[in-house]
Design an enzyme around this catalytic site. Structure first.
Site, PDB file in Angstrom:
ATOM      1  N   THR A 198       5.272  -8.992  -3.892  1.00  0.00           N
ATOM      2  CA  THR A 198       5.607  -7.643  -4.346  1.00  0.00           C
ATOM      3  C   THR A 198       4.826  -7.376  -5.615  1.00  0.00           C
ATOM      4  O   THR A 198       5.051  -8.011  -6.646  1.00  0.00           O
ATOM      5  CB  THR A 198       7.124  -7.519  -4.607  1.00  0.00           C
ATOM      6  OG1 THR A 198       7.808  -7.743  -3.378  1.00  0.00           O
ATOM      7  CG2 THR A 198       7.484  -6.139  -5.133  1.00  0.00           C
ATOM      8  N   LYS A 217       6.874  -0.864  -0.668  1.00  0.00           N
ATOM      9  CA  LYS A 217       7.723  -1.997  -1.001  1.00  0.00           C
ATOM     10  C   LYS A 217       8.443  -1.759  -2.325  1.00  0.00           C
ATOM     11  O   LYS A 217       9.636  -2.057  -2.472  1.00  0.00           O
ATOM     12  CB  LYS A 217       6.909  -3.288  -1.067  1.00  0.00           C
ATOM     13  CG  LYS A 217       7.698  -4.525  -1.532  1.00  0.00           C
ATOM     14  CD  LYS A 217       8.791  -4.935  -0.550  1.00  0.00           C
ATOM     15  CE  LYS A 217       9.764  -5.967  -1.108  1.00  0.00           C
ATOM     16  NZ  LYS A 217       9.253  -7.322  -1.189  1.00  0.00           N
TER      17      LYS A 217
END
Lengths: 301, 301
Positions: free
Chosen positions: A101, A177
């Site tokens: 991420t 995300k």
């Protein structure tokens, strides 16, 4: 588009998600090379049937048709790929799936670095937790060229129940995300706030949990994480500090886009306070410990 | 405990929840008396097989073995029971199920008023939405005496998939519902914040919705309400002003318990701003309209 000829994959980062993804690739018949700094993780993956394991990917760089990075953050991605020299050692046109991420900006910088070595990036963050990773059923939100999707098809098929193609532009996957993490983080913090209020009102927490999980106030995160609060078990499945990191990425994204995020900024403050109070390495449900004046199962004040 | 002899029930308040509950009672074979100020609702329930319908419950007060109140707030509950004289006209020992979302304090005041007329209260807020109410599958979080639960068993069986007995003390049911609404309200506001950020980042909203609903960032409210944003349909299933009311009840509860609620107070500000901007009577998903600088499906700026 030709059928992918990817037969081997290096999985770098063998935490709960990476380990599950690596095992899923082994089950799918790929040659898996595992990389982590933790010897116990390497041994576990070796026993699960990995072709080879090492603390440094460079020693089998030439064997790899694809690389899957499931490390913690952009700094680790850049360190593995560029500082260690891996990008220079991989075969040209190797597909690199970046599943940490990270910010859209970092994704773009990493793409530029890979392109300089004739490598092909997929911006491919994942979701689903350790159980789904283990089952080969992650959700992947990816952006990149059709070639990148095609080359990585065997890895995507092995690890994901659902692959979203967000578009060609690197950074879109990262952004989706991050927006997902906004929800995940706020939902954990909201679950903690509600359970803390229940504790303050002398409502039994197991009953409160049962009501919410059978009603419209439920969330995936409430159901998963508030069970830890009910059980008084803060052993880390995913740590408070991960959400300090992820909600700071949310805040960076908001800053770049000049956009206010009243709830996400509040949740970030809660996780940051929890970390500063000494709970950073506990399970992220320990954000509930920012609330004083309550008694919680398994927590001494 | 004797088997309940409740054969007739007055359902007061025929909005989406009350109408569904009333129809469920008719299907279960109870004699249903419907009360609302809206003639269309009365006609609909009459056509569905109600024994009688009226704008005032007093005319059939003596026929009722039980009363189910599904009105908007504590003020309406008190008005129906005490200002209109219904409590004085009901038979002694009639069971009164108060299912509005109200404060614990109001629940206790209502109980005292009912007790003065020898009436038996169940503090029984509900959740589940119109579809579950229609199906007789509400979730009911109730507190009260065993006698109250026993008397109302036919009504509970007819309307609920799940009945939680929180305890004997009136007010516990109300508090559990309020804590539930904290989560429901924060989840709607968080969903709006995330979708607004996606719009700002030029992520297609239908794709963002699809990703979240297949990943760990999902919530019951995200899945239900953000569909309205994707569709650009703000016709009210449940209004913004309902969450202004419910999150103010959350705030009152926090004040009574002297407890900080960083997320719920932020969400209350968002719903209050949306109401003041003119969206109070729109679907609660219209809280997303507090965000400027974005384009949303079906919304002209």
């Amino acid at each position: 588009m030709n059928k992918s000829t990817v037969k081997s994959v290096g999985v770098i980062g063998l935490g709960s998600m990476g380990m599950g993804a690596a095992k899923s690739c082994i089950r799918a018949g790929l040659d898996v090379y595992g990389v982590d700094l933790n010897p116990a993780a390497l041994e576990a993956l070796g026993n699960a049937g990995a072709k080879a394991v090492a603390t440094d990917a460079n020693q089998f760089a030439k064997e790899l048709d694809a690389v899957l990075l499931l490390v913690i953050n952009a700094k680790q991605v850049k360190s593995v790929l560029f500082d260690s020299g891996l990008a220079a050692n991989l075969k040209p046109q190797t597909a690199v799936m970046v599943s940490a991420t990270i910010s859209a900006q970092d994704a773009k910088e990493i793409e530029a670095g890979l392109k300089a070595h004739d490598l092909i990036m997929l911006d491919a963050p994942v979701s689903g937790g350790a159980v789904k990773a283990e089952a080969g059923e992650m959700t992947i939100m990816a952006s990149g060229s059709l070639l990148a999707f095609d080359l990585l098809k065997p890895v995507l098929d092995a690890t994901a129940a659902k692959v979203y193609n967000i578009g060609e532009e690197i950074g879109l996957g990262a952004t989706v995300k991050i927006i997902h993490q906004l929800l995940a983080g706020v939902h954990i913090a909201a679950g903690a706030e509600a359970m803390a209020l229940a504790a303050r009102a002398n409502i039994p927490l197991d009953l409160m949990y049962d009501v919410v999980t059978n009603a419209a106030g439920n969330s995936w995160m409430f159901e998963n994480r508030m069970k830890h609060v009910v059980d008084g078990d803060y052993s880390p499945k995913s740590m408070v500090d991960i959400f300090v990191k992820d909600l700071n990425l949310v805040a960076d994204t908001a800053q770049d886009l000049r956009f206010p995020l009243p709830l996400a900024s509040t949740a970030l403050n809660m996780f940051t306070s929890a970390s500063n109070a000494g709970y950073g390495k506990e399970d992220d449900s320990a954000v509930i410990k920012v609330f004083d004046g309550i008694e919680l199962p398994g927590v001494e004040k």
